[in-house]
Scaffold this motif. Structure first.
Motif, PDB file in Angstrom:
ATOM      1  N   LEU A 196      -3.537   3.125  -1.690  1.00 17.07           N
ATOM      2  CA  LEU A 196      -4.729   3.902  -2.126  1.00 17.07           C
ATOM      3  C   LEU A 196      -4.910   5.570  -1.936  1.00 17.07           C
ATOM      4  CD1 LEU A 196      -7.970   2.022  -1.356  1.00 17.07           C
ATOM      5  CD2 LEU A 196      -7.422   2.009   1.140  1.00 17.07           C
ATOM      6  N   GLN A 197      -4.773   5.915  -1.588  1.00 20.23           N
ATOM      7  CA  GLN A 197      -5.042   7.351  -1.670  1.00 20.23           C
ATOM      8  C   GLN A 197      -5.014   8.060  -2.987  1.00 20.23           C
ATOM      9  OE1 GLN A 197      -7.052   7.909   1.523  1.00 20.23           O
ATOM     10  NE2 GLN A 197      -5.951  10.307   0.556  1.00 20.23           N
ATOM     11  N   HIS A 232      -5.543   6.047  -5.724  1.00 23.64           N
ATOM     12  CA  HIS A 232      -6.393   5.250  -5.966  1.00 23.64           C
ATOM     13  C   HIS A 232      -7.844   6.157  -5.901  1.00 23.64           C
ATOM     14  CE1 HIS A 232      -5.552   1.151  -6.286  1.00 23.64           C
ATOM     15  NE2 HIS A 232      -4.477   1.573  -7.403  1.00 23.64           N
ATOM     16  N   ILE A 233      -7.618   6.773  -4.827  1.00 29.56           N
ATOM     17  CA  ILE A 233      -8.957   7.721  -4.255  1.00 29.56           C
ATOM     18  C   ILE A 233      -9.354   8.916  -5.000  1.00 29.56           C
ATOM     19  CG2 ILE A 233     -10.223   8.672  -2.200  1.00 29.56           C
ATOM     20  CD1 ILE A 233      -9.413   6.608  -0.549  1.00 29.56           C
ATOM     21  N   HIS A 234      -7.757   9.422  -4.987  1.00 28.71           N
ATOM     22  CA  HIS A 234      -7.930  10.986  -5.878  1.00 28.71           C
ATOM     23  C   HIS A 234      -7.685  10.975  -7.299  1.00 28.71           C
ATOM     24  CE1 HIS A 234      -7.966  12.805  -1.781  1.00 28.71           C
ATOM     25  NE2 HIS A 234      -7.710  12.000  -1.521  1.00 28.71           N
ATOM     26  N   ASN A 292       0.689  -1.147   0.097  1.00 33.89           N
ATOM     27  CA  ASN A 292       0.613  -0.192  -0.230  1.00 33.89           C
ATOM     28  C   ASN A 292       0.947   0.566   0.188  1.00 33.89           C
ATOM     29  OD1 ASN A 292      -2.513   1.516  -0.191  1.00 33.89           O
ATOM     30  ND2 ASN A 292      -2.199   1.677   2.376  1.00 33.89           N
ATOM     31  N   ASN A 312     -14.118   3.540  -5.893  1.00 31.93           N
ATOM     32  CA  ASN A 312     -14.919   3.770  -4.646  1.00 31.93           C
ATOM     33  C   ASN A 312     -15.510   2.522  -4.533  1.00 31.93           C
ATOM     34  OD1 ASN A 312     -12.445   5.273  -4.630  1.00 31.93           O
ATOM     35  ND2 ASN A 312     -13.655   6.751  -4.914  1.00 31.93           N
ATOM     36  N   ASN A 335       1.253   7.237  -1.061  1.00 32.96           N
ATOM     37  CA  ASN A 335       0.098   6.168  -0.960  1.00 32.96           C
ATOM     38  C   ASN A 335      -0.929   5.395  -1.601  1.00 32.96           C
ATOM     39  OD1 ASN A 335      -2.248   4.630   0.825  1.00 32.96           O
ATOM     40  ND2 ASN A 335      -2.221   5.718   2.615  1.00 32.96           N
TER      41      ASN A 335
END
Length: 58
Positions: free
Chosen positions: A19-20, A22-24, A5, A50, A17
């Motif tokens: 995961l961050q 991917h989210i942003h 991660n 998401n 990061n």
């Protein structure tokens, strides 16, 4: 494939990061070299990521 991660760049102490990221972002782009030594790009679209990720916990 499995990726950690948190990714640390080898020439610095900068970390990312995943995961961050991917989210942003809307798309993750992987630049790589093929077995034939040709540069290539793989684009992984994250539209709906998401929602699908969160559905696992509901």
């Amino acid at each position: 494939m499995a990726f950690p991660n948190i990714v640390t760049y080898t020439d610095s102490t900068t970390t990312l990061n995943m995961l961050q990221a991917h989210i942003h972002s809307d798309t993750v782009v992987f630049d790589y070299t093929t077995k034939e030594s040709k540069p290539s790009v793989f684009k992984f679209p994250l539209a709906g990521f998401n929602e699908k990720y969160l559905e696992q916990f509901i």
